[in-house]
Design an enzyme around this catalytic site. Sequence first.
Site, PDB file in Angstrom:
ATOM      1  N   GLY A 866       0.858  -1.254  -0.150  1.00 10.65           N
ATOM      2  CA  GLY A 866      -0.124   0.061   0.035  1.00 10.65           C
ATOM      3  C   GLY A 866       0.727   1.253   0.058  1.00 10.65           C
ATOM      4  O   GLY A 866       0.354   2.409  -0.492  1.00 10.65           O
ATOM      5  N   GLU A 867       2.075   1.117   0.578  1.00 10.40           N
ATOM      6  CA  GLU A 867       2.823   2.419   0.703  1.00 10.40           C
ATOM      7  C   GLU A 867       3.595   2.822  -0.552  1.00 10.40           C
ATOM      8  O   GLU A 867       3.942   3.857  -0.937  1.00 10.40           O
ATOM      9  CB  GLU A 867       3.559   2.355   1.906  1.00 10.40           C
ATOM     10  CG  GLU A 867       3.065   1.913   3.216  1.00 10.40           C
ATOM     11  CD  GLU A 867       1.903   2.371   3.436  1.00 10.40           C
ATOM     12  OE1 GLU A 867       1.828   3.649   3.716  1.00 10.40           O
ATOM     13  OE2 GLU A 867       0.776   1.721   3.934  1.00 10.40           O
ATOM     14  N   ALA A 868       4.214   1.440  -1.120  1.00  9.87           N
ATOM     15  CA  ALA A 868       4.994   1.800  -2.158  1.00  9.87           C
ATOM     16  C   ALA A 868       4.713   2.893  -3.364  1.00  9.87           C
ATOM     17  O   ALA A 868       5.516   3.649  -3.761  1.00  9.87           O
ATOM     18  CB  ALA A 868       5.135   0.384  -3.155  1.00  9.87           C
TER      19      ALA A 868
END
Length: 907
Positions: A866-868
């Site tokens: 989710g952060e990438a």
Amino acid sequence: MIKKMLNVNGVEKVIIIDADATLANVIRENLFLTGTKVGCGKGECGSCSVIVNGKVVRSCITKMKQVPDFAVITTIEGVGTPQNLHALQMAWIAYNGAQCGFCTPGFIVSAKALLDENRNPTRQEVRDWFQKHHNACRCTGYKPLVDATMEAARVLRGEISMDDLAFKIPSDGKLWGTKYPRPTALGRVTGTIDYGADLGLKLPGVLHLAIAQARTSHGNIISIDTSEAQKMPGVVKVLTCKDVKGNNRIVGLINMPTNKGDGLDRPILCDKKIFQYGDAVAIICADTEANARAAADKVKIELEELPAYMSAPAAMAPDALEIHPGTPNVFFTIKNIKGEDTKPVMESAPYVVEDEFYTQRQPHMVLEPDVGAAYMNEDGVLFIYSKSTCLHLHYAMIQPGIGIAPDKLVIANPPAVGAMFGYKLSPTMEALLGVACMATGRPVTLRYDWHQQQTYTGKRSPFFMKVKMAVDQEGKLIAMESDWTVDHGPYAEFGDAVTVRGAQFMGAGYNIPRIRGEGRTVYTNHSWGCAFRAFGSPQAEFASEVLMDELAEKIGIDPLELRYKNVYREGDLTPTGQPPDVIVFPGLIDKARPHYREALERAKKESTPQKKRGVGVSIGVYGCGLDGPDSSEAWVELTPDGVTVFNCWQDPGQGGDVGSLITAHESLRPLNIAPEKIRLVMNDMSLAPMAGPSAGSRQQLITGQAIKIACEALLGAMKKPNGTYRTYDEMVTEKLATRYVGQYTTPGTPPDLETAQGSPFSVYQYCLFLAEVEVDTETGKTRVVKMSSFADVGEICSQLAVDGQFYGGLAQGIGLALSEDFEDIKKHSTMTGAGFPFVRDVPDELELHYQQTPRPLGPYGAAGCGEAPLTSPHAAVINAIHNACGVRITHLPAYPEKVLSGLKAKA
Ligand code: FES
Ligand code: FES
């Protein structure tokens, strides 16, 4: 009062209603058709769209007196039902158009009106339609929504069938890595699943709450006068800090022992001071939301105004008052010390670059404003339903403050949550709901309007950064020096952790043998800093990724090739001295290189003197999990008709449901179980165990492992000596347990507080971004024409969910680069004012590429993802602007006037 004769979803209705009531409220509150959502409430987001006499109408700004008699109205419930879906709903499921799903009813209704009048639209016509009708989405990047509309149009034209859109289980029965739709999609696309406001509306005997808020940013409270509010129509009770039964403080998360704060700096209801605009001072409990809001305006707050420090430099001035008396405004510092001293090589290196950077107070801008409800059950247990993304953590953060017995509090999510992107890692209204429910003994509900959402929830903490990098003759990085200051607003929670991210991610992706840096966290009176997707890395990596381009320019080398020379390889160490978990960047760059070269060619060909095109790259890295060891628990139970999975993988839209389901399905494949036989019981502390926050891309990794371990334990118990598996009845007959617990903890080490060195994360996610932009040299306006990502997030569990994360993350990266901010409290308190990316701002050309390197510690090789997509896409956009027109933007966002002034300075 007026009487209206209406045809709603094919049924004749007579409605007697206030002439000034909005159509949205009538649909939701009088007709109980809660599929229609109210987001902005101001005509900006399209969540409330319905069709009136064939035209798309935003029902939140349509007064009942404007609705013609005998109007034919179609809401989402009239488009299709769970048993009889419309092609659009089917396509929305197939393309994962409903992530959080809050925008979904509005989009589907809007798309239906389009297809009713044009069965064969082009993609551009679909985009233009959504733009014209203000349909906004924060999660999906719009592309899947256009894809879904185009596919639904094909069904309506008879070119494909509904069945062609349905997911087909592969012949080997494996769902891992497929586009199996999320289990809650059906409820989202039909408007039948309840969000927080729907739940609140349906609670019997519910009291509606409104908060009286400060309209100043810093002051000592002299008095709070609620007498007038108390007399307002419909008011049952007005509550102030005196009514709070506990210590009236949120337990802030002080993660690092060197933090100078005590973690008790945020009041539930302000008692002595106002620390920021919007601080809550009183709660009004009334029969309707309108009455509660009207009474809130009558609360009088007498203040001694204090100087407001609206940025970190202002709060660090020598004469600045302490915002929390007794605690210095600079309340935390961390150094980064890696390898030998940087000074000697900085002095002798052939190429050295240095620059200053600023990343803004990015607002989360979810469409569903913060919302919750609470009630007390027969045993005196207080149930709070909210958008919390860490139920158990929020329990600990509010329980002493509201003063309830530890065994009498449960926090849960409503069945659907309309996105959060990190802001709900902080409790926002949980304690307010608890206080009101305890004080009145009645069920209560509270819904912020979009202005309150924007002004009184946390924001991404701005970073002021100064970074210097040096390379040797071969272009290999040899040293980095950094200094960063974090404006964290008035409340310390998560402030130290985000500051440590500066050390962990500035220069991430590269082997830099010597690093010296120092970061600090500062209290200010602007909005409180909180988690936001990719937490700290978009700030830190913006600086290092733009500086890498400056370095490439100075050396005279291609920016992609400079990165290729320096990205992690075997034997290299991250900025915190940790060996990378896998080596993926050389492969990702090889994959991206041909696309990059083509993009450069395209830009050259399509540039004109007025519209200059350019290409930019950046790399992004983020860890999966919290610093140090990180744990989760899940239960799996064999039942007479299948298996039930219990966990608290909170799902604000990213796909906790489908992640849980596919991970369990993969683990249970020896049973050959059908996915519909796996039941999910999630996100309620009274029903399922603690999984930790849905944040930091940790759930697929950590809860995924817990699910796998629980399933393996169940399989172990079910297995017979002959290799077959016991049935439920056989398990019961043999008195074997049917429920199994899976627990998993990652092996990370917390950061060293002197040097920031260590192995904080055991698994990382990696990405390369390629942006293609067009800069209008007359206006300075930048348009992103194409955006591509090349990611390695391990083996992919749900292809639909991972794609969804990347599409949405790229769109948020474009917003971060070009338009989003929350600096001016007045101007930035609306969606348009704050630079929300609408469909015209996000290119239809979003291209996703993956390399799947299995993670040794991930369940079936998966990492989180989710952060990438929001680590550094904005840096690629900014680098592309420079490539297009030579202007280097270092302070975000790159508003047209900044680019224009750069162009003028160059000229
Ligand atoms: Fe109606 Fe946003 S346009 S809720
Ligand atoms: Fe569109 Fe969340 S899916 S706002």
